[in-house]
Design a protein around this motif. Sequence first.
Motif, PDB file in Angstrom:
ATOM      1  N   LEU A  72     -16.602  32.354  34.082  1.00 47.84           N
ATOM      2  CA  LEU A  72     -17.020  33.310  33.062  1.00 47.84           C
ATOM      3  C   LEU A  72     -16.546  34.731  33.385  1.00 47.84           C
ATOM      4  N   LYS A  73     -16.461  35.053  34.670  1.00 53.76           N
ATOM      5  CA  LYS A  73     -15.940  36.366  35.056  1.00 53.76           C
ATOM      6  C   LYS A  73     -14.490  36.519  34.615  1.00 53.76           C
ATOM      7  N   VAL A  74     -13.708  35.458  34.816  1.00 53.81           N
ATOM      8  CA  VAL A  74     -12.299  35.491  34.427  1.00 53.81           C
ATOM      9  C   VAL A  74     -12.164  35.557  32.909  1.00 53.81           C
ATOM     10  N   ILE A  75     -12.959  34.755  32.217  1.00 52.09           N
ATOM     11  CA  ILE A  75     -12.928  34.750  30.750  1.00 52.09           C
ATOM     12  C   ILE A  75     -13.335  36.108  30.198  1.00 52.09           C
ATOM     13  N   ARG A  76     -14.347  36.717  30.809  1.00 56.26           N
ATOM     14  CA  ARG A  76     -14.803  38.053  30.390  1.00 56.26           C
ATOM     15  C   ARG A  76     -13.664  39.063  30.496  1.00 56.26           C
ATOM     16  N   LYS A  77     -12.961  39.053  31.618  1.00 59.23           N
ATOM     17  CA  LYS A  77     -11.860  39.989  31.824  1.00 59.23           C
ATOM     18  C   LYS A  77     -10.743  39.730  30.811  1.00 59.23           C
ATOM     19  N   HIS A  78     -10.422  38.457  30.627  1.00 57.24           N
ATOM     20  CA  HIS A  78      -9.343  38.092  29.701  1.00 57.24           C
ATOM     21  C   HIS A  78      -9.621  38.617  28.290  1.00 57.24           C
ATOM     22  N   ARG A  79     -10.820  38.381  27.813  1.00 55.70           N
ATOM     23  CA  ARG A  79     -11.149  38.738  26.432  1.00 55.70           C
ATOM     24  C   ARG A  79     -11.313  40.242  26.244  1.00 55.70           C
ATOM     25  N   LEU A  80     -11.818  40.921  27.261  1.00 50.73           N
ATOM     26  CA  LEU A  80     -11.897  42.383  27.177  1.00 50.73           C
ATOM     27  C   LEU A  80     -10.502  42.993  27.141  1.00 50.73           C
ATOM     28  N   TRP A  81      -9.596  42.477  27.961  1.00 49.73           N
ATOM     29  CA  TRP A  81      -8.228  42.999  27.958  1.00 49.73           C
ATOM     30  C   TRP A  81      -7.536  42.710  26.629  1.00 49.73           C
ATOM     31  N   GLU A  82      -7.773  41.532  26.057  1.00 49.20           N
ATOM     32  CA  GLU A  82      -7.177  41.221  24.761  1.00 49.20           C
ATOM     33  C   GLU A  82      -7.641  42.227  23.708  1.00 49.20           C
ATOM     34  N   LEU A  83      -8.940  42.510  23.711  1.00 48.42           N
ATOM     35  CA  LEU A  83      -9.474  43.456  22.734  1.00 48.42           C
ATOM     36  C   LEU A  83      -8.915  44.859  22.960  1.00 48.42           C
ATOM     37  N   PHE A  84      -8.817  45.275  24.207  1.00 42.81           N
ATOM     38  CA  PHE A  84      -8.249  46.588  24.529  1.00 42.81           C
ATOM     39  C   PHE A  84      -6.809  46.688  24.019  1.00 42.81           C
ATOM     40  N   LEU A  85      -6.037  45.658  24.244  1.00 38.10           N
ATOM     41  CA  LEU A  85      -4.638  45.668  23.819  1.00 38.10           C
ATOM     42  C   LEU A  85      -4.501  45.766  22.301  1.00 38.10           C
ATOM     43  N   VAL A  86      -5.379  45.065  21.593  1.00 38.13           N
ATOM     44  CA  VAL A  86      -5.323  45.087  20.125  1.00 38.13           C
ATOM     45  C   VAL A  86      -5.920  46.375  19.558  1.00 38.13           C
ATOM     46  N   LYS A  87      -7.107  46.726  20.053  1.00 37.66           N
ATOM     47  CA  LYS A  87      -7.857  47.840  19.473  1.00 37.66           C
ATOM     48  C   LYS A  87      -7.302  49.202  19.867  1.00 37.66           C
ATOM     49  N   LYS A  88      -6.899  49.347  21.122  1.00 30.55           N
ATOM     50  CA  LYS A  88      -6.475  50.663  21.617  1.00 30.55           C
ATOM     51  C   LYS A  88      -4.960  50.831  21.710  1.00 30.55           C
TER      52      LYS A  88
END
Length: 220
Positions: A72-88
Amino acid sequence: MYSQAEENYLKAIYTLEKEKIGFISTNNIAKKMQTKASSVTDMLKKLDAKKLVVYERYKGAYLTVDGAKEALKVIRKHRLWELFLVKKLKFKWDKVHDIAEQLEHIQSEELINSLDAFLGFPKTDPHGDPIPDRNGTVVHEKGLSMLKMKVGQSGILKGVRDSSKAFLQYLDKKNLSLGDKIKVVDIEPYDESIHIETKTHRLSVSKHVANNLFLQPKKK
Protein backbone atom coordinates in the motif's frame (compact mmCIF):
# COMPACT_ATOMS: atom_id res chain seq x y z
CA MET A 1 13.84 -0.68 3.25
CA TYR A 2 13.16 -3.12 0.43
CA SER A 3 14.51 -3.41 -3.10
CA GLN A 4 12.58 -2.16 -6.13
CA ALA A 5 12.04 -5.74 -7.25
CA GLU A 6 10.60 -6.70 -3.86
CA GLU A 7 8.29 -3.70 -3.87
CA ASN A 8 7.11 -4.53 -7.39
CA TYR A 9 6.26 -8.09 -6.35
CA LEU A 10 4.35 -6.94 -3.29
CA LYS A 11 2.35 -4.49 -5.38
CA ALA A 12 1.61 -7.15 -8.00
CA ILE A 13 0.42 -9.67 -5.41
CA TYR A 14 -1.75 -7.02 -3.73
CA THR A 15 -3.39 -6.27 -7.09
CA LEU A 16 -4.00 -9.96 -7.78
CA GLU A 17 -5.48 -10.45 -4.31
CA LYS A 18 -8.24 -7.98 -5.20
CA GLU A 19 -9.45 -10.56 -7.74
CA LYS A 20 -8.96 -13.72 -5.66
CA ILE A 21 -8.95 -14.61 -1.97
CA GLY A 22 -6.23 -16.93 -0.71
CA PHE A 23 -3.07 -18.18 -2.36
CA ILE A 24 -2.05 -16.50 -5.63
CA SER A 25 -0.41 -19.02 -7.94
CA THR A 26 3.18 -18.65 -9.04
CA ASN A 27 2.05 -18.70 -12.68
CA ASN A 28 -0.40 -15.83 -12.15
CA ILE A 29 2.30 -13.76 -10.47
CA ALA A 30 4.72 -14.60 -13.28
CA LYS A 31 2.16 -13.43 -15.85
CA LYS A 32 1.57 -10.20 -13.93
CA MET A 33 5.29 -9.55 -13.57
CA GLN A 34 6.07 -10.73 -17.12
CA THR A 35 8.79 -13.07 -15.94
CA LYS A 36 9.52 -16.79 -15.49
CA ALA A 37 7.81 -18.89 -12.82
CA SER A 38 11.22 -19.96 -11.51
CA SER A 39 12.16 -16.33 -10.88
CA VAL A 40 8.88 -15.80 -9.04
CA THR A 41 9.54 -18.80 -6.82
CA ASP A 42 12.96 -17.45 -5.86
CA MET A 43 11.48 -14.06 -4.95
CA LEU A 44 8.59 -15.56 -2.99
CA LYS A 45 11.03 -17.51 -0.88
CA LYS A 46 12.90 -14.28 -0.09
CA LEU A 47 9.69 -12.43 0.76
CA ASP A 48 8.54 -15.34 2.92
CA ALA A 49 11.83 -15.21 4.85
CA LYS A 50 11.18 -11.50 5.48
CA LYS A 51 7.63 -12.24 6.73
CA LEU A 52 6.07 -10.24 3.88
CA VAL A 53 4.28 -13.20 2.25
CA VAL A 54 3.25 -16.70 3.19
CA TYR A 55 4.61 -19.02 0.51
CA GLU A 56 3.81 -22.69 0.02
CA ARG A 57 5.12 -24.87 -2.77
CA TYR A 58 2.49 -25.78 -5.39
CA LYS A 59 0.04 -23.29 -3.86
CA GLY A 60 1.70 -19.92 -4.34
CA ALA A 61 1.64 -17.05 -1.87
CA TYR A 62 -0.45 -14.41 -0.16
CA LEU A 63 0.55 -11.20 1.60
CA THR A 64 1.00 -10.99 5.34
CA VAL A 65 -0.27 -7.91 7.18
CA ASP A 66 3.21 -6.39 6.91
CA GLY A 67 3.40 -7.30 3.22
CA ALA A 68 0.08 -5.63 2.48
CA LYS A 69 1.21 -2.55 4.42
CA GLU A 70 4.36 -2.26 2.29
CA ALA A 71 2.38 -2.81 -0.92
CA LEU A 72 0.00 0.00 0.00
CA LYS A 73 2.93 2.35 0.61
CA VAL A 74 4.15 1.75 -2.94
CA ILE A 75 0.65 2.12 -4.39
CA ARG A 76 0.16 5.35 -2.43
CA LYS A 77 3.36 6.82 -3.87
CA HIS A 78 2.52 5.67 -7.39
CA ARG A 79 -0.94 7.22 -7.40
CA LEU A 80 0.15 10.48 -5.78
CA TRP A 81 2.89 10.89 -8.39
CA GLU A 82 0.42 10.14 -11.19
CA LEU A 83 -1.90 12.85 -9.90
CA PHE A 84 0.97 15.33 -9.50
CA LEU A 85 2.09 14.71 -13.07
CA VAL A 86 -1.41 15.23 -14.45
CA LYS A 87 -2.62 18.02 -12.17
CA LYS A 88 0.54 20.10 -11.79
CA LEU A 89 2.75 19.23 -14.74
CA LYS A 90 -0.14 18.77 -17.21
CA PHE A 91 0.86 15.32 -18.43
CA LYS A 92 -1.89 13.41 -20.23
CA TRP A 93 -3.39 10.61 -18.15
CA ASP A 94 -2.13 7.92 -20.53
CA LYS A 95 1.49 9.10 -20.15
CA VAL A 96 1.99 8.99 -16.39
CA HIS A 97 2.02 5.30 -15.45
CA ASP A 98 5.55 4.49 -16.61
CA ILE A 99 7.00 7.61 -14.97
CA ALA A 100 5.18 6.88 -11.71
CA GLU A 101 6.61 3.34 -11.84
CA GLN A 102 10.02 4.93 -11.37
CA LEU A 103 8.99 7.55 -8.82
CA GLU A 104 7.11 5.08 -6.59
CA HIS A 105 10.38 3.70 -5.25
CA ILE A 106 11.51 6.96 -3.65
CA GLN A 107 11.97 6.14 0.03
CA SER A 108 11.45 9.52 1.70
CA GLU A 109 8.22 9.34 3.69
CA GLU A 110 8.52 13.04 4.47
CA LEU A 111 8.54 13.85 0.75
CA ILE A 112 5.46 11.71 0.04
CA ASN A 113 3.50 13.17 2.96
CA SER A 114 4.42 16.66 1.77
CA LEU A 115 3.33 15.75 -1.77
CA ASP A 116 0.02 14.51 -0.38
CA ALA A 117 -0.51 17.80 1.47
CA PHE A 118 0.57 19.85 -1.57
CA LEU A 119 -2.10 18.10 -3.65
CA GLY A 120 -4.76 18.72 -0.99
CA PHE A 121 -4.95 15.17 0.40
CA PRO A 122 -6.65 13.74 -2.71
CA LYS A 123 -8.81 10.62 -2.51
CA THR A 124 -8.31 9.35 -6.07
CA ASP A 125 -5.68 9.34 -8.81
CA PRO A 126 -6.22 10.48 -12.44
CA HIS A 127 -7.82 7.12 -13.30
CA GLY A 128 -10.26 7.13 -10.41
CA ASP A 129 -8.31 4.64 -8.30
CA PRO A 130 -8.30 5.31 -4.53
CA ILE A 131 -5.13 6.75 -2.98
CA PRO A 132 -4.25 5.10 0.35
CA ASP A 133 -3.71 7.62 3.14
CA ARG A 134 -0.54 7.75 5.24
CA ASN A 135 -2.00 5.06 7.52
CA GLY A 136 -2.72 2.70 4.63
CA THR A 137 -6.48 3.22 4.71
CA VAL A 138 -8.15 2.82 1.32
CA VAL A 139 -11.63 4.12 0.55
CA HIS A 140 -13.12 2.51 -2.57
CA GLU A 141 -15.52 4.87 -4.34
CA LYS A 142 -15.27 3.90 -8.00
CA GLY A 143 -19.01 3.62 -8.45
CA LEU A 144 -21.19 1.37 -10.55
CA SER A 145 -20.19 -0.37 -13.79
CA MET A 146 -21.88 1.22 -16.79
CA LEU A 147 -23.17 -2.26 -17.67
CA LYS A 148 -25.45 -2.11 -14.64
CA MET A 149 -26.91 1.27 -15.57
CA LYS A 150 -30.44 1.32 -16.97
CA VAL A 151 -31.78 3.32 -19.90
CA GLY A 152 -32.52 6.85 -18.71
CA GLN A 153 -30.07 6.73 -15.80
CA SER A 154 -27.33 9.35 -15.49
CA GLY A 155 -24.09 9.42 -13.59
CA ILE A 156 -20.65 10.96 -13.28
CA LEU A 157 -17.71 9.07 -14.79
CA LYS A 158 -15.65 8.26 -11.68
CA GLY A 159 -13.08 5.68 -12.75
CA VAL A 160 -11.82 3.09 -15.18
CA ARG A 161 -11.18 -0.61 -14.65
CA ASP A 162 -8.60 -0.67 -17.45
CA SER A 163 -5.94 2.03 -17.06
CA SER A 164 -3.77 0.81 -19.94
CA LYS A 165 -2.37 3.38 -22.34
CA ALA A 166 -4.43 1.95 -25.21
CA PHE A 167 -7.74 2.24 -23.33
CA LEU A 168 -7.04 5.75 -22.04
CA GLN A 169 -6.13 6.87 -25.56
CA TYR A 170 -9.38 5.31 -26.79
CA LEU A 171 -11.34 7.38 -24.25
CA ASP A 172 -9.49 10.52 -25.35
CA LYS A 173 -10.52 9.83 -28.96
CA LYS A 174 -14.11 9.45 -27.79
CA ASN A 175 -13.79 12.70 -25.79
CA LEU A 176 -14.60 10.96 -22.49
CA SER A 177 -12.86 11.87 -19.25
CA LEU A 178 -13.37 11.59 -15.50
CA GLY A 179 -15.95 14.02 -14.19
CA ASP A 180 -18.11 13.86 -17.32
CA LYS A 181 -21.85 13.55 -16.79
CA ILE A 182 -23.12 10.61 -18.83
CA LYS A 183 -26.66 9.50 -19.57
CA VAL A 184 -27.56 6.03 -20.85
CA VAL A 185 -29.84 6.71 -23.80
CA ASP A 186 -30.36 3.22 -25.20
CA ILE A 187 -29.01 -0.34 -25.08
CA GLU A 188 -28.80 -2.46 -28.25
CA PRO A 189 -30.46 -5.88 -27.69
CA TYR A 190 -28.25 -7.55 -30.33
CA ASP A 191 -24.76 -6.87 -28.96
CA GLU A 192 -25.55 -4.97 -25.73
CA SER A 193 -23.65 -1.92 -26.92
CA ILE A 194 -24.71 1.21 -25.09
CA HIS A 195 -25.71 4.56 -26.55
CA ILE A 196 -24.69 7.37 -24.21
CA GLU A 197 -24.96 11.13 -24.10
CA THR A 198 -22.64 13.70 -22.54
CA LYS A 199 -22.98 17.47 -22.37
CA THR A 200 -21.22 17.79 -25.71
CA HIS A 201 -22.01 14.73 -27.82
CA ARG A 202 -23.62 11.33 -28.28
CA LEU A 203 -21.80 8.09 -28.99
CA SER A 204 -22.05 4.33 -28.74
CA VAL A 205 -19.68 2.15 -26.72
CA SER A 206 -19.29 -1.61 -26.77
CA LYS A 207 -20.17 -3.92 -23.89
CA HIS A 208 -16.44 -4.40 -23.30
CA VAL A 209 -15.83 -0.65 -23.01
CA ALA A 210 -18.88 -0.17 -20.77
CA ASN A 211 -17.56 -2.87 -18.43
CA ASN A 212 -14.40 -0.79 -17.97
CA LEU A 213 -16.21 2.43 -17.01
CA PHE A 214 -17.50 3.24 -13.51
CA LEU A 215 -20.21 5.82 -12.91
CA GLN A 216 -21.53 7.42 -9.76
CA PRO A 217 -25.28 7.28 -10.38
CA LYS A 218 -27.20 10.52 -10.05
CA LYS A 219 -29.30 10.57 -6.91
CA LYS A 220 -33.02 10.91 -7.45
